[in-house]
Structures are given as structure tokens and as C-alpha cells.
Scaffold this motif. Sequence first.
Motif, PDB file in Angstrom:
ATOM      1  N   LEU A   1       1.022  -1.199   0.011  1.00 19.66           N
ATOM      2  CA  LEU A   1      -0.159   0.081  -0.183  1.00 19.66           C
ATOM      3  C   LEU A   1       0.777   1.374   0.125  1.00 19.66           C
ATOM      4  CD1 LEU A   1      -2.926  -1.207   2.412  1.00 19.66           C
ATOM      5  CD2 LEU A   1      -2.937  -0.722   0.077  1.00 19.66           C
ATOM      6  N   SER A   2       2.116   1.304   0.716  1.00 18.46           N
ATOM      7  CA  SER A   2       2.896   2.460   0.647  1.00 18.46           C
ATOM      8  C   SER A   2       3.449   2.812  -0.555  1.00 18.46           C
ATOM      9  CB  SER A   2       3.989   2.189   1.697  1.00 18.46           C
ATOM     10  OG  SER A   2       3.414   1.939   3.219  1.00 18.46           O
ATOM     11  N   VAL A   3       3.986   1.518  -1.513  1.00 18.20           N
ATOM     12  CA  VAL A   3       4.491   1.716  -2.365  1.00 18.20           C
ATOM     13  C   VAL A   3       3.448   2.243  -3.595  1.00 18.20           C
ATOM     14  CG1 VAL A   3       5.434   0.696  -4.700  1.00 18.20           C
ATOM     15  CG2 VAL A   3       6.166   0.041  -2.397  1.00 18.20           C
ATOM     16  N   MET A   4       2.306   1.782  -3.523  1.00 20.67           N
ATOM     17  CA  MET A   4       1.105   2.447  -4.342  1.00 20.67           C
ATOM     18  C   MET A   4       0.932   3.798  -4.135  1.00 20.67           C
ATOM     19  SD  MET A   4      -2.570   0.902  -4.823  1.00 20.67           S
ATOM     20  CE  MET A   4      -3.289   1.639  -3.036  1.00 20.67           C
ATOM     21  N   VAL A   5       0.901   4.376  -2.787  1.00 19.99           N
ATOM     22  CA  VAL A   5       0.409   5.620  -2.448  1.00 19.99           C
ATOM     23  C   VAL A   5       1.520   6.420  -2.848  1.00 19.99           C
ATOM     24  CG1 VAL A   5       0.000   7.174  -0.497  1.00 19.99           C
ATOM     25  CG2 VAL A   5      -1.086   5.171  -0.327  1.00 19.99           C
ATOM     26  N   VAL A   6       2.894   6.174  -2.644  1.00 17.88           N
ATOM     27  CA  VAL A   6       4.019   6.916  -3.136  1.00 17.88           C
ATOM     28  C   VAL A   6       4.014   7.098  -4.339  1.00 17.88           C
ATOM     29  CG1 VAL A   6       6.456   7.110  -3.167  1.00 17.88           C
ATOM     30  CG2 VAL A   6       5.459   6.328  -1.171  1.00 17.88           C
ATOM     31  N   THR A   7       3.758   6.064  -5.289  1.00 14.43           N
ATOM     32  CA  THR A   7       3.805   6.098  -7.031  1.00 14.43           C
ATOM     33  C   THR A   7       2.961   6.960  -7.312  1.00 14.43           C
ATOM     34  OG1 THR A   7       4.495   3.732  -6.811  1.00 14.43           O
ATOM     35  CG2 THR A   7       3.353   4.845  -8.956  1.00 14.43           C
ATOM     36  N   TYR A   8       1.645   7.073  -6.660  1.00 13.68           N
ATOM     37  CA  TYR A   8       0.457   8.110  -7.281  1.00 13.68           C
ATOM     38  C   TYR A   8       0.883   9.383  -6.928  1.00 13.68           C
ATOM     39  CZ  TYR A   8      -3.027   4.448  -8.674  1.00 13.68           C
ATOM     40  OH  TYR A   8      -3.328   3.238  -9.335  1.00 13.68           O
ATOM     41  N   THR A   9       1.452   9.586  -5.995  1.00 17.32           N
ATOM     42  CA  THR A   9       1.856  10.723  -5.395  1.00 17.32           C
ATOM     43  C   THR A   9       3.013  11.535  -6.076  1.00 17.32           C
ATOM     44  OG1 THR A   9       1.450  10.192  -3.070  1.00 17.32           O
ATOM     45  CG2 THR A   9       2.903  12.157  -3.485  1.00 17.32           C
ATOM     46  N   VAL A  10       3.994  10.863  -6.566  1.00 19.05           N
ATOM     47  CA  VAL A  10       5.090  11.450  -7.414  1.00 19.05           C
ATOM     48  C   VAL A  10       5.000  11.328  -8.965  1.00 19.05           C
ATOM     49  CG1 VAL A  10       6.679  10.770  -5.482  1.00 19.05           C
ATOM     50  CG2 VAL A  10       6.471   9.360  -7.486  1.00 19.05           C
ATOM     51  N   GLN A  11       4.014  10.633  -9.247  1.00 19.59           N
ATOM     52  CA  GLN A  11       4.024  10.342 -10.996  1.00 19.59           C
ATOM     53  C   GLN A  11       3.994  11.736 -11.660  1.00 19.59           C
ATOM     54  OE1 GLN A  11       0.704   7.777 -11.835  1.00 19.59           O
ATOM     55  NE2 GLN A  11      -0.707   9.355 -10.962  1.00 19.59           N
ATOM     56  N   ASP A  12       3.207  13.028 -11.169  1.00 15.09           N
ATOM     57  CA  ASP A  12       3.024  13.901 -11.942  1.00 15.09           C
ATOM     58  C   ASP A  12       4.355  14.885 -11.998  1.00 15.09           C
ATOM     59  OD1 ASP A  12       2.931  14.758  -9.301  1.00 15.09           O
ATOM     60  OD2 ASP A  12       1.090  15.940  -9.569  1.00 15.09           O
ATOM     61  N   GLY A  13       5.437  14.583 -10.915  1.00 14.42           N
ATOM     62  CA  GLY A  13       6.598  15.438 -10.899  1.00 14.42           C
ATOM     63  C   GLY A  13       6.321  16.647 -10.206  1.00 14.42           C
ATOM     64  N   LYS A  14       5.461  16.681  -9.355  1.00 12.98           N
ATOM     65  CA  LYS A  14       5.095  17.899  -8.512  1.00 12.98           C
ATOM     66  C   LYS A  14       4.790  17.573  -7.148  1.00 12.98           C
ATOM     67  CE  LYS A  14       3.299  20.628 -12.487  1.00 12.98           C
ATOM     68  NZ  LYS A  14       2.282  21.385 -13.099  1.00 12.98           N
ATOM     69  N   SER A  15       5.030  18.372  -6.095  1.00 13.32           N
ATOM     70  CA  SER A  15       4.883  17.799  -4.782  1.00 13.32           C
ATOM     71  C   SER A  15       3.987  19.257  -4.168  1.00 13.32           C
ATOM     72  CB  SER A  15       5.992  17.307  -4.090  1.00 13.32           C
ATOM     73  OG  SER A  15       7.042  18.551  -3.976  1.00 13.32           O
ATOM     74  N   ASN A  16       3.413  19.204  -3.024  1.00 14.28           N
ATOM     75  CA  ASN A  16       3.187  20.295  -2.306  1.00 14.28           C
ATOM     76  C   ASN A  16       2.990  19.626  -0.463  1.00 14.28           C
ATOM     77  OD1 ASN A  16       0.318  18.884  -1.822  1.00 14.28           O
ATOM     78  ND2 ASN A  16       0.265  19.358  -4.018  1.00 14.28           N
ATOM     79  N   TYR A  17       2.812  20.555   0.068  1.00  4.96           N
ATOM     80  CA  TYR A  17       2.554  20.318   1.694  1.00  4.96           C
ATOM     81  C   TYR A  17       1.434  19.149   2.057  1.00  4.96           C
ATOM     82  CZ  TYR A  17      -0.976  23.661   2.363  1.00  4.96           C
ATOM     83  OH  TYR A  17      -2.348  24.339   2.153  1.00  4.96           O
ATOM     84  N   LEU A  18       0.214  19.475   1.165  1.00  4.98           N
ATOM     85  CA  LEU A  18      -0.819  18.436   1.290  1.00  4.98           C
ATOM     86  C   LEU A  18      -0.232  16.926   1.163  1.00  4.98           C
ATOM     87  CD1 LEU A  18      -3.697  17.972   2.072  1.00  4.98           C
ATOM     88  CD2 LEU A  18      -4.257  18.335  -0.053  1.00  4.98           C
ATOM     89  N   GLU A  19       0.415  16.743   0.056  1.00  2.53           N
ATOM     90  CA  GLU A  19       0.667  15.307  -0.349  1.00  2.53           C
ATOM     91  C   GLU A  19       1.761  14.842   0.787  1.00  2.53           C
ATOM     92  OE1 GLU A  19       0.295  15.404  -5.156  1.00  2.53           O
ATOM     93  OE2 GLU A  19       2.487  15.661  -4.079  1.00  2.53           O
ATOM     94  N   GLY A  20       2.762  15.802   1.314  1.00  2.00           N
ATOM     95  CA  GLY A  20       3.512  15.437   2.491  1.00  2.00           C
ATOM     96  C   GLY A  20       2.866  15.232   3.608  1.00  2.00           C
ATOM     97  N   ALA A  21       1.797  15.784   3.882  1.00  2.00           N
ATOM     98  CA  ALA A  21       1.043  15.510   5.192  1.00  2.00           C
ATOM     99  C   ALA A  21       0.293  14.113   5.047  1.00  2.00           C
ATOM    100  CB  ALA A  21      -0.083  16.527   5.499  1.00  2.00           C
ATOM    101  N   MET A  22      -0.140  13.891   3.710  1.00  2.00           N
ATOM    102  CA  MET A  22      -0.687  12.397   3.448  1.00  2.00           C
ATOM    103  C   MET A  22       0.435  11.287   3.814  1.00  2.00           C
ATOM    104  SD  MET A  22      -2.663  13.602   0.089  1.00  2.00           S
ATOM    105  CE  MET A  22      -2.807  11.849  -0.573  1.00  2.00           C
ATOM    106  N   LEU A  23       1.548  11.350   3.300  1.00  3.90           N
ATOM    107  CA  LEU A  23       2.625  10.360   3.398  1.00  3.90           C
ATOM    108  C   LEU A  23       2.771  10.298   4.932  1.00  3.90           C
ATOM    109  CD1 LEU A  23       5.061  11.082   0.454  1.00  3.90           C
ATOM    110  CD2 LEU A  23       3.206   9.411   0.555  1.00  3.90           C
TER     111      LEU A  23
END
Length: 461
Positions: free
Chosen positions: A423-445
Motif C-alpha cells: 500500500l505504501s508503494v502504491m500511495v507513493v507512486t500515485y503521489t510522485v508520478q506527476d513530478g510535482k509536490s506540495n505540503y498536502l501530499e507530504g502530510a498524506m505520506l
Amino acid sequence: MGEDLTLDSTVNVAWKNQYRRVASHKIMNGRTTQGETTPLLGPSPVVHPSHERGPVWRFFLDTKNTPGTDSPNPLTKWPARVWNVTKVTLLSSWINLLLVFVPLGIIAGNQEWGATWVFTLNFFAIIPLAAVLSFATEEIANRLGDTLGGLVNATFGNAVELIVSVVALRAGEIEVVQASMLGSILSNLLLVLGMCFLLGGIFNMRDANGLGTEQEFASGTAQTTCSLMTLSAASMIIPAALYNILDTAQDDEKKNSILILSRGTAVILLLLYCLYLYFALYTHKQLFEPEAQNNTSLDEDEEEHVPILGPWSAGMVLVAVTLIISVCADHMVASIDDLVATGKISKSFIGLILIPIVGNAAEHVTACVVAVKNKMDLAMGVAIGSSIQIALLVTPALVMLGWAIGEDMTLHFETFQTIAFALSVMVVTYTVQDGKSNYLEGAMLLGLYVIIAIAFWARPV
């Protein structure tokens, strides 16, 4: 034990060079003249005029020069140079203040103070030792160029976790070894990457026009490494599935089947890691170079890091610290059974949550600093690069080592551990696949990491 980057965690030493320049805690302002090169000390990037500082400061705090290093008398020169190497190493990071726990942890283990004291003291002792190990590795790798430097970093990037796991494997603590490997991957994928996204997003929340913005990184690199992480997740799921299919078989037959599958899978994963190194260091190395990805350059006031220690002195520090870590790890692992017997903590929680903190605390902090400076390619290299090393190099190597020493180390993890990892690998893959990040995605992880930690804490001992 990751990371710093530091970067022990990536296969491209170019990342590590940028990482050191960005962190720049070793770069000092002022005059920059070249110092003397000795067998123990490398060229010094900055030479402080001796008349501006007192002899006491020069002897204890000056990391560029020590009185007596240039003396013609060998009885004065060599002790002074050895002290200079020791001083430079001790002053390389603020976290080395925790080195006071090293003698306390060793004494506690030898005098049998009690499981809680032995584990706690040696736990805090290994944290600064990991930082010193990372520092010595950086000094060696910086002199070897991109290819050899990358191989050195790949070898020693997760040395602390490897040392602790080898000690635990020899003691027959298979559950602790498996949990520590999985915990190292999860801490990098969720805790470190989540903190980088969160802090980087907060400190770089708005653009020049006051509008909300996202940090960017090379999505191609992230997708390549996430594909490898998905492969490593499959290497855990398949043994678990085979074990459930063989539920009606005899225990010896099930054990033998899992061992055959695990050892064959370990060989394949090691070969794939070698292919990954060749891919990253030779044929497609431009994909792993931040300059080629974002066409940006470092600020003009950021200077190239010059090694402080010579190769021989850095090598001696590396050997000495490795031996000390092995002693502290031996005491810490020996106390685990008695600590678990108290009923307050489980082996899975120790391996999954606590041991990964030991090996990577120092470089995790610096990775967050890099993210705050909006260098997300470097932060990604720490988090995902280190996870690749654990999944494709360290864990399969431990399976083969267990085969060699007669310990049945397998890739059959507990069902709950396997599900959490997938599940962790799946969530991280969906999070980084667009090449962008923000504080909300960090809080999710970070939220997912805390949920997993609570689950392992709440499970019965």
C-alpha cells in the motif's frame, strides 16, 4: 541507520556533490587559499590566519589546521595529525554531541545494566556513529569521481542498517531483520519523503505573485525508481501467496519451498540492482543529474566542496566507526529478547520503527534542509534512492548471507507487513508520478506512516 545525500542513498555521486554544496554547512566564508596536502589530510579549502585565533581555539576547534602538523619532529607531527583527523571528524556535525552515549552504551552492555538501559543507550550511540560513517564515506567518494564514488555510496549508504541486520541475523533474530529492512524502506518512502514534501511545500508555498505553487522534480527518475519499488513489493507478495497456497502441506515442505523461492528471487533482485547501477551510471545517467533535468544551476555563491580528510584518514575513520557500530549493535540486539519479554514493545515495532531511525536520522534532517531550499531532485534521491538500495541490494544480500551461515532468512514477510509495504508503494507512486509536490501530499505520506506505526505498536507482543 538514510541518506546525506549524505548521499549515501543514491547511485550518482553528482547528486551528493550538489547536496553538500546546498547544505553548505562545511563551506566557510572568507579567504580561500589552498593548504598543504598530507597523507592524513586533504587540501584545505580555507586557511585561517593563525594570529587571529588563540592557540587553544586552534588546537580544539580549528578544523583546518592544528599546531604541530607541520613539525619536522615525527613525535610531534604524527600525533598532531591524528588529533587533527579526530577533531575534524568530531566537529563534522552537531549530532556528534550524542557520541557521549557510545561509552555509556558499551559499559551498559558489558556490565548488564538491564535490557531497557542497554537498548536505549546503544540506540542513541549508533545515531551519531551513523553520521560519522556518512561523513567519512562522503570524503572518500568525493575523490573517486562519479562512477567509483557512486559505487562507494551505494555500498556504504545503508551500512548501519546492514551492520545491525547482520548482527541480528547471526543471533537468529529473523523477525527483527525482516522488520528492520521493511522499516528502512517505509521510513524513507513515507517519513523522509513526507517531511520533505511538507516542509518544502510550506517554505515554498507561494510564487512571486502570491499564488499557491508546487515544487517540481524529474518525474522520469521518480517513475523509474517507483517501478523498481513495485517490483520489490511483488517479490514480497509472491512468497506470501505461495505460503498460503501451501497451507495444507507439511511445515518442512512449506519451509523448503519458501527458501527455494526466496533465494532464487534474491539472486534475480541482485542482478537487477546491478543492471540498475549500469543504467544510472552509464547508459542513462543524464536522467539522474539534476542539472539535466531542470536546467538550473547552483547559486554563484555556492562553492564546490573540497574534501577535508585525505583518503587514508577517511578510510581509517570508516573502519574504526564500523567496528564501534558493530559492538554497539551487538549489545542492542542482545537486549531485544529481554526488552520484548517485558510486554511493553514488540520485535516488529523495534525493527520497523526504531532501528531505521538509528541509521538515517542525520541524513534525514539534511534532506529536509535540501527540500526547504527547493532542491527536490536531491531530496527525492535521498528518499527513493535509499529505498531502492535496501529493497534490491541489502535485503537480497541478507537472504544469501543467511543461506551461507545456516540461517533461514527468507522473503516471506508477515501478511500485515506485506500489505503495509504494498500500500505504501502504491500511495507513493500515485503521489510522485506527476513530478510535482506540495505540503498536502507530504502530510498524506506522514499520516500513512503514523497509521502504520500505530498499528504495529497496538499489535499484541
